[in-house]
Design a protein around this motif. Structure first.
Motif, PDB file in Angstrom:
ATOM      1  N   ALA A  27      -2.994  20.106 -23.235  1.00  0.00           N
ATOM      2  CA  ALA A  27      -2.611  18.808 -23.795  1.00  0.00           C
ATOM      3  C   ALA A  27      -3.084  17.657 -22.931  1.00  0.00           C
ATOM      4  CB  ALA A  27      -1.096  18.741 -23.975  1.00  0.00           C
ATOM      5  N   GLU A  46       1.489  22.622 -19.970  1.00  0.00           N
ATOM      6  CA  GLU A  46       0.773  21.926 -21.046  1.00  0.00           C
ATOM      7  C   GLU A  46      -0.591  21.455 -20.562  1.00  0.00           C
ATOM      8  OE1 GLU A  46       1.478  21.441 -24.271  1.00  0.00           O
ATOM      9  OE2 GLU A  46       3.313  22.630 -24.085  1.00  0.00           O
ATOM     10  N   LEU A  54       6.151  22.418 -27.795  1.00  0.00           N
ATOM     11  CA  LEU A  54       7.029  22.413 -26.626  1.00  0.00           C
ATOM     12  C   LEU A  54       8.386  23.004 -26.956  1.00  0.00           C
ATOM     13  CD1 LEU A  54       6.476  18.800 -25.252  1.00  0.00           C
ATOM     14  CD2 LEU A  54       5.640  20.904 -24.252  1.00  0.00           C
TER      15      LEU A  54
END
Length: 56
Positions: A39, A36, A2
């Motif tokens: 994720a 993301e 990130l």
């Protein structure tokens, strides 16, 4: 990994998640907003646990 902007957005979003009950759609929307997707969609227990109704 990130970047700082996405990390800040993630922390903010997770703070909101702690205060509210997220459903699978909310987590998917969050994943796209912070870029993301892997994720969250790749975290099998996260989405699956929403169906169990556990407080965690």
């Amino acid at each position: 990994m990130l970047n700082t902007e996405n990390k800040d957005r993630l922390i903010y979003a997770l703070t909101l998640a702690i205060e509210a009950k997220f459903d699978a759609g909310d987590w998917t929307k969050l994943a796209y907003e912070i870029n993301e997707v892997e994720a969250i969609e790749g975290h099998g227990r996260l989405i699956r646990s929403l169906n169990w109704g556990d407080p965690d």
